[in-house]
Write a protein that holds these residues in place. Structure first.
Motif, short mmCIF file in Angstrom:
data_model
loop_
_atom_site.label_atom_id
_atom_site.label_comp_id
_atom_site.label_asym_id
_atom_site.label_seq_id
_atom_site.Cartn_x
_atom_site.Cartn_y
_atom_site.Cartn_z
N PHE A 1 4.59 -3.02 7.54
CA PHE A 1 3.58 -3.79 6.84
C PHE A 1 4.05 -5.24 6.71
CE2 PHE A 1 2.19 0.37 5.79
CZ PHE A 1 0.85 0.29 5.45
N MET A 2 3.26 -6.16 7.22
CA MET A 2 3.53 -7.58 6.96
C MET A 2 3.56 -7.78 5.45
SD MET A 2 1.14 -9.28 9.94
CE MET A 2 1.51 -10.99 9.50
N PRO A 3 4.18 -8.86 4.93
CA PRO A 3 4.36 -9.02 3.48
C PRO A 3 3.09 -8.76 2.69
CG PRO A 3 5.53 -10.75 4.63
CD PRO A 3 4.74 -10.01 5.68
N ILE A 4 3.24 -8.03 1.60
CA ILE A 4 2.08 -7.63 0.79
C ILE A 4 2.10 -8.29 -0.59
CG2 ILE A 4 1.92 -5.41 1.98
CD1 ILE A 4 3.18 -4.14 -0.54
N GLN A 5 3.05 -9.21 -0.83
CA GLN A 5 3.15 -9.84 -2.14
C GLN A 5 2.14 -10.99 -2.30
OE1 GLN A 5 5.82 -9.30 -0.10
NE2 GLN A 5 7.56 -8.48 -1.27
N PRO A 6 1.94 -11.44 -3.53
CA PRO A 6 1.04 -12.59 -3.76
C PRO A 6 1.50 -13.82 -2.99
CG PRO A 6 1.57 -11.50 -5.83
CD PRO A 6 2.47 -10.90 -4.80
N ILE A 7 0.56 -14.59 -2.49
CA ILE A 7 0.84 -15.77 -1.68
C ILE A 7 0.75 -17.03 -2.54
CG2 ILE A 7 -0.03 -17.17 0.25
CD1 ILE A 7 -0.99 -14.48 1.50
N GLY A 8 1.70 -17.94 -2.33
CA GLY A 8 1.72 -19.17 -3.11
C GLY A 8 0.47 -20.02 -2.92
N GLU A 9 0.09 -20.74 -3.97
CA GLU A 9 -1.08 -21.62 -3.91
C GLU A 9 -0.67 -23.08 -3.74
OE1 GLU A 9 -3.86 -20.81 -7.09
OE2 GLU A 9 -3.20 -18.71 -7.15
N LYS A 10 0.48 -23.46 -4.26
CA LYS A 10 0.95 -24.83 -4.13
C LYS A 10 1.37 -25.10 -2.68
CE LYS A 10 4.15 -28.19 -6.09
NZ LYS A 10 5.25 -28.43 -7.07
N ASN A 11 0.87 -26.16 -2.09
CA ASN A 11 1.14 -26.53 -0.70
C ASN A 11 0.67 -25.45 0.30
OD1 ASN A 11 2.39 -28.82 -1.70
ND2 ASN A 11 4.44 -27.93 -1.60
N LYS B 1 -1.09 -23.33 3.11
CA LYS B 1 -1.68 -23.66 4.41
C LYS B 1 -2.98 -22.86 4.57
CE LYS B 1 2.50 -24.93 6.99
NZ LYS B 1 2.03 -26.19 7.56
N GLY B 2 -4.05 -23.55 4.93
CA GLY B 2 -5.33 -22.89 5.11
C GLY B 2 -5.92 -22.40 3.81
N THR B 3 -6.94 -21.54 3.93
CA THR B 3 -7.65 -21.05 2.75
C THR B 3 -6.87 -19.95 2.04
OG1 THR B 3 -9.76 -21.53 3.86
CG2 THR B 3 -9.83 -20.10 1.92
N LEU B 4 -6.34 -19.02 2.82
CA LEU B 4 -5.68 -17.84 2.24
C LEU B 4 -4.17 -17.93 2.25
CD1 LEU B 4 -7.96 -15.04 3.75
CD2 LEU B 4 -8.09 -16.08 1.48
N GLY B 5 -3.61 -18.85 3.03
CA GLY B 5 -2.17 -19.04 3.04
C GLY B 5 -1.43 -18.05 3.92
N SER B 6 -0.13 -18.31 4.04
CA SER B 6 0.73 -17.47 4.88
C SER B 6 1.29 -16.29 4.09
CB SER B 6 1.89 -18.30 5.42
OG SER B 6 2.88 -17.47 5.99
N TYR B 7 1.27 -15.12 4.73
CA TYR B 7 1.92 -13.95 4.15
C TYR B 7 3.36 -14.27 3.72
CZ TYR B 7 -1.49 -10.73 6.41
OH TYR B 7 -2.60 -10.05 6.81
N THR C 1 7.94 4.97 17.80
CA THR C 1 7.31 3.69 18.11
C THR C 1 6.91 3.02 16.81
OG1 THR C 1 6.48 4.46 20.24
CG2 THR C 1 5.37 2.56 19.27
N ILE C 2 7.18 1.72 16.70
CA ILE C 2 6.82 0.95 15.51
C ILE C 2 5.41 0.40 15.66
CG2 ILE C 2 7.38 -1.11 14.15
CD1 ILE C 2 10.32 -0.69 14.97
N TYR C 3 4.66 0.40 14.56
CA TYR C 3 3.31 -0.16 14.56
C TYR C 3 3.24 -1.22 13.46
CZ TYR C 3 -1.79 -0.42 14.82
OH TYR C 3 -3.09 -0.85 14.99
N GLU C 4 2.93 -2.48 13.85
CA GLU C 4 2.85 -3.57 12.88
C GLU C 4 1.45 -3.63 12.26
OE1 GLU C 4 3.39 -8.41 12.40
OE2 GLU C 4 3.49 -7.50 14.39
N VAL C 5 1.40 -3.58 10.92
CA VAL C 5 0.14 -3.55 10.18
C VAL C 5 -0.14 -4.92 9.56
CG1 VAL C 5 -1.13 -2.49 8.29
CG2 VAL C 5 0.44 -1.10 9.66
N ASN C 6 -1.23 -5.53 9.97
CA ASN C 6 -1.71 -6.79 9.41
C ASN C 6 -2.87 -6.45 8.46
OD1 ASN C 6 -2.99 -9.28 8.92
ND2 ASN C 6 -2.46 -10.07 10.96
N ILE C 7 -2.54 -6.21 7.19
CA ILE C 7 -3.53 -5.72 6.23
C ILE C 7 -4.74 -6.64 6.10
CG2 ILE C 7 -3.93 -5.47 3.74
CD1 ILE C 7 -2.99 -2.93 4.88
N ARG C 8 -4.50 -7.94 6.04
CA ARG C 8 -5.61 -8.90 5.85
C ARG C 8 -6.67 -8.74 6.93
NH1 ARG C 8 -3.81 -14.96 5.94
NH2 ARG C 8 -3.24 -14.54 3.77
N GLN C 9 -6.23 -8.56 8.17
CA GLN C 9 -7.17 -8.55 9.29
C GLN C 9 -7.54 -7.14 9.76
OE1 GLN C 9 -7.91 -11.35 8.99
NE2 GLN C 9 -6.44 -12.93 9.56
#
Length: 454
Positions: free
Chosen positions: A83-93, A95-101, A48-56
């Motif tokens: 694991f949902m993407p763990i790389q640095p998130i872009g700052e330019k454009n 979305k929201g405060t922390l941005g999209s994974y 069984t696969i388990y999806e990990v949302n590290i931020r939350q």
């Protein structure tokens, strides 16, 4: 070079000659009978696969804090951690405060909010020690607008009619890549190789795997990376061609079909028709990812309680038993009852107020220990049992002497069913532990589920 005495060589030759052709044949036969160690995708056949949302996942939102949950996830029985993407998130454009994974600023770095590369390595190592596997969410379709390639290699990107780098739909925080260019594909594969070599991950969940990405990219990627390690490949795409190179695909069609049944738009019989069409389209061998929720569904469509109501458990039983490979999303096993914010910090509440952990643990164990329920060609093909009620779905799966029978009332009303020769005898309902007399079974409670191991 070592020198051997004539006496020693004589003894060796004598020993070789002493073996008769029959004995040699027996040795070869015995060697052939030795079981080969399973590799992917077969290795994942009962997992069984388990999806990990590290931020939350934790208030800290870090790898170190997540590591405290690993023994619990092992106890739950899940074996592949996505694991949902763990790389640095872009700052330019952004979305929201922390941005999209999924707005990647640097493919070969770790988001400092989550920790360091060494922290992630430690997480992978600990997962491996517990007998679990780690796949990393990979985003080959696009980058953030402040990724270095934007200025250093604009030729890597897709352009509009005016020659400007373009983006997809309303996702203004990402820049679309052009994988028809060999140099783009090469750099992307190099970045994927980095994570295998540096962190020892076990595969990839491939985001938007078929959108603006030619299949020959995946041909090149698997050819380059599979020799490095036995890898599991999960494509976020619902198209048979992906199985030419990758192991598993998203079954969006069945997910949406279950939602339509829960809303009363379709019947259980129509759901089974969707299953038959899917199997006819894909065949029995491919792994099809089944779920009732994930990060997208939870954030944009609603929780399982919003979309399935009181039937959320019955539909979970369906996804774990019908065919394919099932998935659990972060917090689902404790009744996640809110839409997690996608671009902000929004921690999961791990208090299991609905007592769902044991329910999901049973489902994971059910698949693990019954070959009939394994994925693809390694499990049995579902066979519908006629109960003369369009709101009730009954089916069995058989494999190597193992049979699992499932009866589901996929409505919020009591339902009557007709007797069928395949429904006979008294058996224990695996999910509840209660005895069920199938011969006398005439009614089912709203969203009742019965699972019998024969």
């Amino acid at each position: 070079m070592k020198k051997y005495s004539l006496h020693f060589l004589t003894l060796v030759l004598a020993g070789i000659c002493a073996c008769t052709p029959a004995e040699n044949g027996n040795k070869e036969a015995k060697k052939a009978e030795e079981p080969k160690e399973a590799t992917f995708p077969q290795l994942a056949g009962n997992m069984t696969i388990y999806e990990v949302n590290i931020r939350q996942f934790t208030p800290e939102g870090t790898f170190k804090a997540f590591n405290e949950h690993l023994p619990r996830l092992k106890e739950l029985g899940t074996e592949i951690l996505w694991f949902m993407p763990i790389q640095p998130i872009g700052e330019k454009n952004r979305k929201g405060t922390l941005g999209s994974y999924y707005s990647i600023k640097d493919y070969e770095a770790v988001n400092p909010e989550f920790g360091t590369l060494e922290d992630f390595k430690a997480t992978v190592d600990k997962a491996h020690e517990l007998g679990m596997y780690v796949i990393l969410d990979w985003v080959p379709n696009h980058t953030a607008w402040d990724h270095p390639w934007i200025t250093k290699h604009p030729e890597y990107y897709a352009k509009d009619s005016l020659g400007n780098i373009t983006y997809e739909a309303d996702w203004t925080d990402i820049a679309l890549l052009d994988h028809t260019r060999p140099e783009t594909r090469k750099k992307m594969i190099d970045a994927m190789r980095f994570w295998i070599n540096e962190t020892d991950i076990d595969g990839f969940r491939c985001d938007h795997a078929g959108h603006e990405i030619p299949l020959y990219f995946w041909e090149e990627a698997t050819a380059a990376l599979d020799p490095l390690k036995d890898l599991f490949w999960l494509a976020e795409w619902d198209e048979p061609r992906m199985h030419l190179e990758l192991d598993a695909t998203y079954n969006w069609s069945i997910l949406h079909a279950t939602e339509d049944v829960a809303k009363g738009k379709h019947t259980a019989d129509e759901l089974y028709e969707s299953i038959e069409k899917d199997l006819a389209h894909y065949g029995h061998s491919p792994f099809r990812l089944l779920m009732t929720t994930n990060h997208d569904e939870n954030a944009w469509a609603g929780t399982v309680f919003e979309r399935y109501g009181e039937g959320h458990k019955a539909f979970a039983v369906f996804t774990f038993t019908i065919y394919g490979i099932p998935m659990i999303y972060s917090g689902q096993e404790v009744g996640l009852n809110k839409r997690l914010a996608f671009f902000e910090k929004d921690s999961i509440n791990w208090h299991d107020e609905k007592g769902l952990t044991d329910f999901y643990k049973k489902l994971v164990s059910l698949r693990k220990n019954n070959a009939a329920l394994w994925s693809g060609q390694y499990g049995g093909v579902p066979a519908k049992i006629d109960v003369d009620n369009e709101n009730v779905l009954a089916y069995s799966r058989k494999k190597d002497g193992n049979e699992v029978l499932v009866i589901l009332n996929l409505s919020n009303q009591q339902q009557e069913i007709a007797q069928n020769a395949e429904l006979s005898g008294s058996h224990q309902n695996y999910m509840t532990g209660e005895q069920v007399d199938l011969s006398g079974l005439k009614t089912l409670k709203p969203y009742e589920y019965i699972v019998i191991i024969k």
